[in-house]
Scaffold this active site. Structure first.
Site, PDB file in Angstrom:
ATOM      1  N   ARG A  45       0.827  -1.209   0.000  1.00  0.00           N
ATOM      2  CA  ARG A  45       0.000   0.000   0.000  1.00  0.00           C
ATOM      3  C   ARG A  45       0.858   1.255   0.000  1.00  0.00           C
ATOM      4  O   ARG A  45       0.417   2.325  -0.419  1.00  0.00           O
ATOM      5  CB  ARG A  45      -0.944  -0.014   1.208  1.00  0.00           C
ATOM      6  CG  ARG A  45      -1.840   1.199   1.334  1.00  0.00           C
ATOM      7  CD  ARG A  45      -3.055   0.938   2.219  1.00  0.00           C
ATOM      8  NE  ARG A  45      -2.754   0.193   3.428  1.00  0.00           N
ATOM      9  CZ  ARG A  45      -2.260   0.724   4.550  1.00  0.00           C
ATOM     10  NH1 ARG A  45      -1.989   2.013   4.603  1.00  0.00           N
ATOM     11  NH2 ARG A  45      -2.039  -0.038   5.608  1.00  0.00           N
ATOM     12  N   LYS A 193      -6.930   7.364 -19.693  1.00  0.00           N
ATOM     13  CA  LYS A 193      -7.193   7.919 -21.017  1.00  0.00           C
ATOM     14  C   LYS A 193      -5.980   7.759 -21.941  1.00  0.00           C
ATOM     15  O   LYS A 193      -5.606   6.645 -22.283  1.00  0.00           O
ATOM     16  CB  LYS A 193      -7.632   9.373 -20.876  1.00  0.00           C
ATOM     17  CG  LYS A 193      -8.730   9.603 -19.826  1.00  0.00           C
ATOM     18  CD  LYS A 193      -9.975   8.773 -20.033  1.00  0.00           C
ATOM     19  CE  LYS A 193     -11.164   9.206 -19.187  1.00  0.00           C
ATOM     20  NZ  LYS A 193     -10.996   9.130 -17.727  1.00  0.00           N
TER      21      LYS A 193
END
Length: 372
Positions: A45, A193
């Site tokens: 993490r 994207k």
């Protein structure tokens, strides 16, 4: 290294000992700890070698000192907003992605106000800048109206007031625009994207130079747990390598489709920074290397019928991938924004947004012309 070389080589150094030219994917969630070892990696993490390789590459694309990868663009944005404290104000572009609007809608419950400003109007920015302003959020080009803000001018005014500037550079991509070089403090990306480019992974990133930001963002990300997994980072880094090739092709095709739309009797208002008639064309020409591959236009007909007729364009949200997409913002990406606000901004029910992919532009043009 030049930009296109960085895309391929930074963070992709041959692996020591084996010589792999594609570094291995580190899937471990935890790392062995022994007193005599350097505790460089502790828990997934916080730190992960595959994630860090992607981050080194993203930072290099803007000659930045730091980059952090996140589980989504929204996660990156949430982390950036952690710079704000109760009692402060966020100034934002008035025309923003629907998900950004939804994120900002959560801020008042934490004592943070949001003021939406047309950042193409520097006088409006000057009027909005107050002592309690904690951050200016610039989206340029904007989604979906493709307004272009002058990043250098905004940054100069903001810094004079002691306010940092974040630029959501998702629509442009680091191939087309470098916000940090223009004076911004933080570049934000939905790496889903153009950076990924294949519509197969969700991710986000923040790129910046300030060490205090890095300390704050890294601590927040580790505590909040909004990290991308190693496999996602590998996919994103693989996509980065071809980003320049893809984006250049997409931009070229978009310019040809704009010509087609300009001559169609079914096209009303046409939004594209490459048009000489675009209100901020000169700014776009100065601060962007190309005008992007997103087009929006008012369709003088039944939008639902248009969406049903296209075949080469997939009817779907998102952008920046190899497949061309078409959508109606009022019905899809910007549906979370109240209808009254959409109308005020000019996002009508007949507004259509195209995200141009890498297909042969002749097929895209024929499909669009037939549907129109």
């Amino acid at each position: 290294m030049e930009f296109d070389t960085k895309l391929v080589q930074v963070g992709q150094e041959p692996h020591p000992g084996t010589g792999d030219i594609v570094p291995p994917i580190h899937l471990a969630s935890t790392f062995e700890q022994r007193a005599q070892q350097d505790l460089r990696y502790f828990y997934g993490r916080g730190e992960n070698p595959t994630r860090e390789a992607l981050e080194r590459c993203l930072a290099s694309l803007e000659d930045a000192s730091y980059a952090l990868a996140f589980s989504s663009g929204q996660a990156a944005g949430t982390t950036a907003l952690s710079l704000l404290s109760p009692g402060q104000k966020l100034i934002s572009s008035d025309d923003v992605y629907g998900g950004t609007f939804s994120l900002f809608d959560l801020l008042p419950r934490y004592g943070i106000t949001v003021e939406y400003v047309d950042l193409t109007d520097l006088d409006a920015l000057d009027a909005a800048l107050t002592d309690d302003t904690g951050l200016i959020w610039v989206e340029t080009p904007t989604n979906p109206l493709l307004k272009v803000a002058d990043v250098s001018a905004i940054s100069e005014r903001a810094h004079a007031a002691g306010v940092p500037v974040l630029v959501d550079n998702t629509f442009a991509s680091p191939v087309v625009q470098h916000p940090l070089a223009l004076g911004a403090d933080i570049s934000l990306y939905s790496t889903t994207k153009f950076i990924s480019g294949h519509s197969d992974v969700i991710g986000g990133a923040l790129v910046y130079n300030r060490e205090d930001f890095h300390t704050s963002f890294f601590r927040y990300r580790t505590s909040a747990g909004n990290v991308p997994g190693a496999l996602d980072c590998y996919l994103l880094h693989r996509g980065v390598k071809t980003m320049s090739l893809r984006v250049r092709r997409q931009n070229e095709s978009a310019e040809q489709l704009v010509e087609l739309l300009s001559g169609s009797p079914k096209t009303g208002a046409l939004h594209y920074p490459g048009l000489a008639a675009h209100p901020q064309h000169d700014i776009a020409a100065r601060q962007m290397d190309g005008f992007g591959s997103i087009i929006s236009f008012e369709y003088l007909g039944d939008v639902q019928e248009l969406l049903e007729k296209v075949e080469r364009f997939a009817v779907a949200v998102s952008l920046g991938g190899v497949r061309s997409l078409i959508e109606c913002p009022a019905l899809m990406t910007h549906r979370p924004i109240p209808a009254e606000t959409r109308r005020r901004l000019g996002i009508g029910d007949n507004l259509v947004r195209l995200a141009v992919g890498i297909e042969d532009v002749r097929d895209l043009a024929a499909d669009l012309e037939r549907a129109l």
